[in-house]
Design an enzyme around this catalytic site. Structure first.
Site, mmCIF file in Angstrom:
data_model
loop_
_atom_site.group_PDB
_atom_site.id
_atom_site.type_symbol
_atom_site.label_atom_id
_atom_site.label_comp_id
_atom_site.label_asym_id
_atom_site.label_seq_id
_atom_site.Cartn_x
_atom_site.Cartn_y
_atom_site.Cartn_z
ATOM 1 N N LYS A 126 7.740 70.207 0.627
ATOM 2 C CA LYS A 126 8.296 70.802 -0.600
ATOM 3 C C LYS A 126 7.696 70.086 -1.815
ATOM 4 C CE LYS A 126 11.633 70.259 -3.508
ATOM 5 N NZ LYS A 126 10.971 70.836 -4.686
ATOM 6 N N GLU A 154 10.276 56.464 -1.159
ATOM 7 C CA GLU A 154 9.424 55.808 -2.169
ATOM 8 C C GLU A 154 10.019 56.169 -3.522
ATOM 9 O OE1 GLU A 154 6.904 53.873 -1.580
ATOM 10 O OE2 GLU A 154 6.534 54.267 0.535
ATOM 11 N N CYS A 160 4.736 55.617 -10.827
ATOM 12 C CA CYS A 160 5.886 54.814 -10.383
ATOM 13 C C CYS A 160 5.597 53.333 -10.541
ATOM 14 C CB CYS A 160 6.240 55.161 -8.943
ATOM 15 S SG CYS A 160 4.834 55.054 -7.854
ATOM 16 N N GLU A 169 13.873 52.652 -16.006
ATOM 17 C CA GLU A 169 12.530 53.201 -15.842
ATOM 18 C C GLU A 169 12.133 54.058 -17.050
ATOM 19 O OE1 GLU A 169 11.982 55.891 -12.494
ATOM 20 O OE2 GLU A 169 9.956 55.105 -12.236
HETATM 21 P P1 NAD Z 1 12.821 63.662 -8.675
HETATM 22 O O1 NAD Z 1 13.584 62.701 -7.847
HETATM 23 O O2 NAD Z 1 13.536 64.403 -9.733
HETATM 24 O O3 NAD Z 1 12.141 64.781 -7.746
HETATM 25 C C1 NAD Z 1 11.304 64.431 -6.647
HETATM 26 C C2 NAD Z 1 11.308 65.586 -5.660
HETATM 27 O O4 NAD Z 1 12.623 65.714 -5.113
HETATM 28 C C3 NAD Z 1 10.957 66.932 -6.257
HETATM 29 O O5 NAD Z 1 10.212 67.684 -5.317
HETATM 30 C C4 NAD Z 1 12.328 67.566 -6.468
HETATM 31 O O6 NAD Z 1 12.291 68.974 -6.485
HETATM 32 C C5 NAD Z 1 13.071 67.049 -5.247
HETATM 33 N N1 NAD Z 1 14.534 67.047 -5.385
HETATM 34 C C6 NAD Z 1 15.281 67.024 -6.518
HETATM 35 N N2 NAD Z 1 16.596 67.037 -6.219
HETATM 36 C C7 NAD Z 1 16.687 67.072 -4.869
HETATM 37 C C8 NAD Z 1 17.765 67.092 -3.953
HETATM 38 N N3 NAD Z 1 19.025 67.094 -4.365
HETATM 39 N N4 NAD Z 1 17.484 67.102 -2.632
HETATM 40 C C9 NAD Z 1 16.219 67.080 -2.188
HETATM 41 N N5 NAD Z 1 15.142 67.070 -3.000
HETATM 42 C C10 NAD Z 1 15.367 67.065 -4.328
HETATM 43 O O7 NAD Z 1 11.588 62.847 -9.255
HETATM 44 P P2 NAD Z 1 10.449 63.358 -10.235
HETATM 45 O O8 NAD Z 1 11.027 63.469 -11.600
HETATM 46 O O9 NAD Z 1 9.761 64.547 -9.656
HETATM 47 O O10 NAD Z 1 9.406 62.133 -10.154
HETATM 48 C C11 NAD Z 1 9.560 60.993 -10.909
HETATM 49 C C12 NAD Z 1 10.198 59.876 -10.095
HETATM 50 O O11 NAD Z 1 9.456 59.650 -8.904
HETATM 51 C C13 NAD Z 1 10.200 58.560 -10.819
HETATM 52 O O12 NAD Z 1 11.438 57.924 -10.658
HETATM 53 C C14 NAD Z 1 9.092 57.767 -10.118
HETATM 54 O O13 NAD Z 1 9.234 56.378 -10.219
HETATM 55 C C15 NAD Z 1 9.212 58.253 -8.732
HETATM 56 N N6 NAD Z 1 7.975 58.034 -7.989
HETATM 57 C C16 NAD Z 1 7.955 57.070 -7.020
HETATM 58 C C17 NAD Z 1 6.764 56.810 -6.321
HETATM 59 C C18 NAD Z 1 6.692 55.755 -5.241
HETATM 60 O O14 NAD Z 1 5.766 55.796 -4.460
HETATM 61 N N7 NAD Z 1 7.628 54.828 -5.168
HETATM 62 C C19 NAD Z 1 5.622 57.547 -6.626
HETATM 63 C C20 NAD Z 1 5.697 58.514 -7.618
HETATM 64 C C21 NAD Z 1 6.884 58.755 -8.290
#
Ligand code: NAD
Length: 487
Positions: A171, A244, A278, A377
């Site tokens: 997804k 992650e 991230c 963050e």
């Molecule tokens: P997000 O958590 O809003 O979304 C991530 C994914 O989860 C998306 O595909 C989203 O549609 C899905 N999602 C949202 N709600 C959900 C739910 N209730 N159940 C299942 N899936 C759901 O994050 P974002 O805004 O897309 O990305 C930014 C965040 O990602 C930041 O906090 C960043 O630090 C983190 N990030 C971490 C890493 C790492 O490797 N540690 C890498 C990149 C980004």
């Protein structure tokens, strides 16, 4: 209009609903994709579950060749994939070309690693026995990825998951589903159902995947808040999670560091991908003797960075993913100023750019350690800097966070470097070269930055389950069995 990729077929969502994807640089719609429902999730999970029965039995060497073929096709389509990634993420086209090629390398890497490591023979209890440790695939791996590195972070999950013999349902984030769907052309040679891609909102599709009874592993990259929710739901069924999550990475500039090199490294680490990484550098602690020089140098470098179109070769800073995200970063900058920080570069929307979610790269100095921008963050191009009295204090402040993703240090002093990597609570430590990833180097977070590791041998191990087999060749009753034994 793109479609869902399920069981090697393209299809619309069952109720035909769709949603648009916006180019962050122009604010124009650049594509539409299906808004899948729970019923579509069922179709994808069913396909993946059925495919698993045969895929797990495909000899590892044969799977390796199929993975190499994915990499070959990605290289062949690099230009189209990079352009689509640029339209949906706003990241620079040159970087996207590089990320597609790097994602292809991930498939090659795990194709080779997957040929090995299927367990071992261990000493048995008696001579007439064989004792084995087997490494087996789990089943269906659900891969949920964010918008900041849609293809690379996906490759980090599916390449090892497939190499280990699992099938996957993917997804992508709703902001960036286009290139992920296009990537399906690189999976057409795989047996039906081994890779499935389903687009839609986190609340509907994400939630349905996480709670689906056929889900064996949830491999998630995203925010800590969503990760916590997923972990809670997974606990109900004891589904394995690989998370992650977010970060608030510190960077320490030691008094002996070369100041210009450190400022260049910080500008890169804080502003690459407009700070939407991230592992962005998000807190900078500078030893007092070099504090002023460092701040001046970083401010000067930052003021010279060019903000603009991701298709312009001269651009260094590209837009943020959305207006809401940009406004949230602007609000953090404002709050930091109210809490005592000073803006010495950037701090506003570039006046020459009317359209697009752009923000000038920003340097904040004299930031109090307790300011919100030093603790929460920031997903934007902001470098908050604070002075410290000595290395001891810098180390204590660096560790004073609920996150533990990455951390970096600039120094020539081996004693400081060793203390840093031994005492910092972070999954990745960079000394004098921030944010460099390595295919063989495990990547992941400590504390609330995550559970598990991607890349390296650890990245494959995450998708293999351990089984111990105890086999006695002679079917003889043992003296301790009932009714002979005393207990
Ligand atoms: P997000 O958590 O809003 O979304 C991530 C994914 O989860 C998306 O595909 C989203 O549609 C899905 N999602 C949202 N709600 C959900 C739910 N209730 N159940 C299942 N899936 C759901 O994050 P974002 O805004 O897309 O990305 C930014 C965040 O990602 C930041 O906090 C960043 O630090 C983190 N990030 C971490 C890493 C790492 O490797 N540690 C890498 C990149 C980004």
């Amino acid at each position: 209009m793109r479609q869902l990729w399920i069981n090697n077929h393209w299809s619309a969502a069952i109720d035909d609903a769709t949603f648009g994807v916006i180019d962050p640089a122009t604010e124009e719609e650049v594509g539409r994709v299906p808004a899948a429902t729970r019923a579509d999730v069922d179709r994808a999970m069913q396909a993946a579950q059925t495919a698993f029965r045969d895929w797990r039995r495909v000899p590892a060497a044969e799977r390796a060749e199929l993975l190499h073929e994915i990499a070959r096709r990605m290289r062949e389509h690099v230009e189209n994939l990079a352009v689509t990634l640029t339209l949906e993420t706003g990241r620079h086209i040159d970087r996207n070309r590089r990320y597609v090629l790097w994602s292809a390398d991930v498939f090659d890497y795990y194709a080779e690693l997957g040929r090995n490591d299927r367990g071992r023979v261990i000493p048995s209890v008696e001579a007439s026995q064989l004792a084995l440790v087997l490494k087996e695939p789990y089943g269906v791996v659900v891969c949920i990825v964010p918008w900041n590195y849609p293809m690379l972070l996906l490759a980090w999950k599916i390449a090892p998951a497939l190499a280990a013999g699992n099938t996957v349902v993917i997804k992508p984030a709703s902001q960036t589903p286009l290139a992920t769907l296009d990537l399906a052309h690189c999976f057409e040679h795989l047996p039906p159902g081994v890779v499935n891609i389903i687009t839609g909102s986190g609340g509907t599709v994400g939630d349905a995947l996480v709670t689906h009874p056929a889900t064996s592993v949830i491999a998630f990259t995203g925010s800590t808040e969503v990760g916590q929710r997923i972990a809670g739901l997974a606990a109900e069924r004891m589904t394995k999670v690989h998370l992650e999550l977010g970060g608030k990475d510190p960077c320490i500039i030691a008094a002996d560091a070369d100041i210009r090199t450190a400022a260049l490294g910080v500008a890169w680490g804080a502003f690459v991908n407009a700070g939407q990484v991230c592992t962005s550098i998000e807190r900078i602690y500078v030893e007092r003797p070099v504090y002023r020089d460092f701040c001046d140098c970083l401010a000067e470098l930052t003021a010279g960075l060019r903000v603009g179109s991701p298709f312009d070769p001269a651009t260094q800073i590209t837009p943020l993913i959305g207006s809401r995200e940009r406004d949230a970063v602007l609000a953090q900058i404002e709050q930091a100023q109210a809490q005592g920080a000073r803006v010495v570069a950037g701090g506003r929307r570039p006046p020459q750019l009317d359209l697009g979610f752009f923000l000038e790269p920003t340097v904040l100095v004299d930031v109090p350690y307790t300011a919100t921008i030093m603790r929460e963050e920031t997903f934007g191009p902001v470098a908050p800097v604070a002075p410290v009295e000595d290395f001891e204090q810098a180390l204590a402040l660096a560790n004073d966070s609920r996150y533990g993703l990455g951390a970096s240090l600039f120094t020539h002093d081996p004693r400081k470097a060793k203390r840093f990597y031994e005492e910092i609570k972070a999954g990745t430590v960079w000394i004098n070269d921030p944010l460099t990833d390595n295919l063989a180097g495990p990547f992941g977070g400590m504390k609330q930055s995550g559970i598990g590791r991607e890349l390296g041998e650890e990245g494959l191990a995450e998708f293999l389950e351990t089984k111990h087999v105890h086999w006695d060749f002679e079917m003889q009753p043992k003296p301790w069995w009932y009714p002979y034994g005393d207990k």
